[in-house]
Design a protein around this motif. Structure first.
Motif, short mmCIF file in Angstrom:
data_model
loop_
_atom_site.label_atom_id
_atom_site.label_comp_id
_atom_site.label_asym_id
_atom_site.label_seq_id
_atom_site.Cartn_x
_atom_site.Cartn_y
_atom_site.Cartn_z
N ILE A 240 3.47 1.38 3.04
CA ILE A 240 4.79 1.95 2.77
C ILE A 240 4.67 3.33 2.14
CG2 ILE A 240 5.87 -0.32 2.39
CD1 ILE A 240 5.95 0.47 -0.66
N SER A 241 5.78 4.03 2.14
CA SER A 241 5.91 5.19 1.28
C SER A 241 7.28 5.09 0.63
CB SER A 241 5.81 6.50 2.07
OG SER A 241 6.28 7.55 1.25
N ALA A 242 7.28 4.86 -0.68
CA ALA A 242 8.56 4.76 -1.39
C ALA A 242 9.25 6.12 -1.35
CB ALA A 242 8.33 4.30 -2.82
N LEU A 243 8.45 7.18 -1.24
CA LEU A 243 9.00 8.52 -1.25
C LEU A 243 9.73 8.84 0.06
CD1 LEU A 243 8.81 10.87 -3.38
CD2 LEU A 243 7.15 11.91 -1.83
N THR A 244 9.07 8.59 1.21
CA THR A 244 9.70 8.89 2.51
C THR A 244 10.44 7.67 3.06
OG1 THR A 244 7.78 8.23 3.80
CG2 THR A 244 7.85 10.52 3.05
N ARG A 245 10.38 6.57 2.36
CA ARG A 245 11.06 5.32 2.72
C ARG A 245 10.52 4.68 4.00
NH1 ARG A 245 17.07 5.74 0.38
NH2 ARG A 245 16.53 7.03 -1.40
N GLU A 246 9.29 4.98 4.31
CA GLU A 246 8.70 4.39 5.51
C GLU A 246 8.18 2.98 5.22
OE1 GLU A 246 6.68 7.28 8.73
OE2 GLU A 246 8.05 7.81 7.12
N GLY A 247 8.34 2.08 6.18
CA GLY A 247 7.75 0.74 6.08
C GLY A 247 8.51 -0.21 5.17
N LEU A 248 9.66 0.21 4.64
CA LEU A 248 10.36 -0.63 3.66
C LEU A 248 10.97 -1.88 4.29
CD1 LEU A 248 12.06 2.13 1.50
CD2 LEU A 248 9.89 0.94 1.15
N ARG A 249 11.57 -1.70 5.47
CA ARG A 249 12.23 -2.81 6.14
C ARG A 249 11.26 -3.98 6.33
NH1 ARG A 249 16.06 -4.26 10.63
NH2 ARG A 249 14.52 -5.32 11.90
N ALA B 225 0.87 -1.18 0.00
CA ALA B 225 0.00 0.00 0.00
C ALA B 225 0.91 1.22 0.00
CB ALA B 225 -0.90 -0.02 1.23
N ASN B 226 1.11 1.78 -1.20
CA ASN B 226 2.12 2.85 -1.35
C ASN B 226 1.49 4.24 -1.22
OD1 ASN B 226 4.72 3.82 -1.85
ND2 ASN B 226 4.36 3.98 -4.07
N LYS B 227 2.38 5.21 -1.12
CA LYS B 227 2.02 6.64 -1.03
C LYS B 227 1.27 6.95 0.26
CE LYS B 227 2.07 7.06 -6.08
NZ LYS B 227 1.67 7.80 -7.26
N MET B 228 1.61 6.22 1.32
CA MET B 228 0.96 6.44 2.61
C MET B 228 1.32 7.79 3.23
SD MET B 228 -1.11 3.97 3.03
CE MET B 228 -1.65 4.36 4.70
N ASP B 229 2.28 8.49 2.62
CA ASP B 229 2.65 9.83 3.11
C ASP B 229 1.62 10.88 2.72
OD1 ASP B 229 4.02 11.20 0.37
OD2 ASP B 229 4.04 9.02 0.46
N MET B 230 0.72 10.53 1.78
CA MET B 230 -0.21 11.53 1.25
C MET B 230 -1.49 11.63 2.10
SD MET B 230 1.12 12.87 -1.43
CE MET B 230 -0.21 13.55 -2.45
N PRO B 231 -2.08 12.82 2.11
CA PRO B 231 -3.35 12.96 2.84
C PRO B 231 -4.41 12.07 2.20
CG PRO B 231 -2.85 14.97 1.58
CD PRO B 231 -1.62 14.11 1.53
N GLY B 232 -5.25 11.51 3.03
CA GLY B 232 -6.34 10.66 2.51
C GLY B 232 -5.96 9.20 2.42
N ALA B 233 -4.66 8.90 2.45
CA ALA B 233 -4.23 7.51 2.26
C ALA B 233 -4.71 6.61 3.41
CB ALA B 233 -2.71 7.44 2.12
#
Ligand SMILES: Nc1nc2c(ncn2[C@@H]2O[C@H](COP(=O)(O)OP(=O)(O)OP(=O)(O)O)[C@@H](O)[C@H]2O)c(=O)[nH]1
Ligand SMILES: [Mg+2]
Length: 426
Positions: free
Chosen positions: A309-318, A281-289
């Protein structure tokens, strides 16, 4: 074709030195020779381990030196041979000599081994130089130096994991942040026209190969967009990571996306739906996600794990990488496709070393070089007269004396070999 590649230096173990020793027994006044042979140096062997699928280990270690053989001992005891250094490589690994471009080994099947460099032979102890004329020789050989080589290790990569999803959901972005791959990233559809592969290394040193694939749209199974071309690649992967734009940046419903993609996969090949899937579930950094994700999970009836995850902020990748690695560990391997199969040619023996060559230094000294003469030199233990005499005999036997004479060497001229100097004596 995607190739993982590493340049590596390998040096096999030197042979142990032979020993000069004599028996000292109470009632034997003149004990005979009793110096044992040195043990052989360790070979370096590559062995196929199906559990590996990348050359990641060679990124950390580019130098391999194997152990030397044990020196010969008294009472004619042989020094121990050194156990070979065995290095695991994935199936499909090709080993190439960097200097000659010769293929040394093609390693394909589980457990297959190839000797990459031979360890040096152990030097002979003085027991072995006994002749009727010389019953108590003071000669022993040093061990033969182990072979060394610069090699290139290559592996044709086959993706373990395929990233699927609509265009612009962030497949290439994800690949770019978890591997060294540099795929093109842009906010228009079909940025990716051919798959990119990346080698992924989880923080607990497991590694796998991941491909970002061209975006998929409705009708792909019938050839719309990049259709078939793309789906063929998915067929070869063992795990599908389904990337979804949870921020709904193009105003599509995330669950609807998920269903549509699965429908295309199924229509192309029903077996594809049986392939283990993980949802990114990508782009979790965006509002509404967050809200979209809640709604998505409510609709999701399939038993498929969802990783935020957010590929942009690198969250949740590990976490998602661990989940992928765990899944890959748990499912059977698909035999890698190997183009030229059944090739069991493993190791070609090396040509004889060039015996020697002679040049002259500016000061007029004769310089002898060449693998064979240098090896003889290194195997000579110059602390005994017998060994020195033997070395000169070997040089004569190789024709070095004649060649020196032919080139005008006279009594007293300087001769160099490696970092040593001798006098030419008629
Ligand atoms: N906000 C946000 N934007 C992202 C994220 N991941 C990717 N993007 C953006 O989404 C756009 C598309 O990204 P790509 O990685 O090229 O998407 P793709 O799925 O490879 O697209 P195609 O190759 O066209 O199928 C780019 O502008 C990215 O910067 C994320 O986690 N958050
Ligand atoms: Mg892309």
């Amino acid at each position: 074709m995607f190739v993982d590649q590493a340049s590596v230096y390998v040096k096999a173990g030197d042979g142990g030195n032979g020993l000069v020793a004599y028996r000292r027994e109470k009632y034997v006044p003149l004990g005979g020779p009793a110096g044992g042979d040195g043990g052989d140096g360790a070979d370096i062997i590559f062995e196929v381990d199906e559990g590996l699928n990348t050359l990641m280990d060679f990124r950390y270690n580019r130098h391999f030196k194997a152990k030397r053989g044990e020196n010969g001992m008294s009472k004619s005891q042989h020094g121990k041979n050194a156990a070979p250094l065995i290095i695991s490589v994935p199936p499909g690994t090709t080993v190439i000599d960097e200097d000659t471009e010769e293929v040394i080994a093609d390693l394909t099947s589980q457990g297959q081994q190839a000797v990459i460099v031979k360890g040096g032979r152990g030097g002979r102890g003085n027991t072995r130089f006994v002749t009727p004329r010389n019953p108590a020789p003071d000669v022993a050989e040093n061990g033969e130096p182990g072979k060394e080589r610069n090699i290139r290790v290559e592996l044709k990569l086959i993706a373990d994991v395929g990233l699927v999803g609509f265009p612009s959901v962030g497949k290439s972005t994800l690949l770019s942040v978890v591997s060294a791959a540099k795929p093109k990233i842009a906010d228009y559809h079909f940025t990716t026209l051919a798959p990119n592969l990346g080698v992924i290394d989880t923080s607990d040193h497991r590694s796998f190969v991941m491909a970002d694939l061209p975006g998929l749209i409705e009708g792909a199974s019938e050839g719309v967009g990049l259709g078939h071309q793309f789906l063929r690649h998915v067929e070869r992967t063992r795990v599908i990571v389904h990337v979804i734009d949870m921020a709904s940046m193009e105003a599509r419903d995330p669950y609807d996306d998920f269903q549509k993609i699965n429908k295309e996969l199924e229509e192309f090949d029903p077996m594809l739906l049986k392939r283990p899937q993980i949802i990114a579930a990508n782009k979790m950094d965006m509002p509404g996600a967050e809200e979209n994700l809640v709604a998505f999970k409510e609709k999701l009836t399939e038993d498929i794990p969802v990783y935020e995850i957010s590929a942009l902020t690198r969250e949740g990748l590990r976490d998602i990488l661990f989940a992928i690695a765990d899944l890959l560990d748990a499912i059977p391997k698909i035999a890698p496709e190997i183009e030229d199969t059944d090739e069991e040619v493993v190791y070609r023996y090396q040509k004889e070393d060039a015996p020697f060559d002679i040049t002259r230094d500016p000061d007029g000294a004769f310089v002898i070089y060449g693998a064979k003469v240098e090896k003889l030199f290194k195997m000579t233990n110059f602390s005994s007269d017998g060994a020195i005499r033997r070395f000169s005999r070997q040089l004569r036997g190789m024709g070095i004396d004649d060649e020196l004479r032919k080139r005008g060497a006279k009594d007293g001229d300087t001769v160099r070999l490696l970092e040593y100097e001798f006098e030419f004596v008629e």
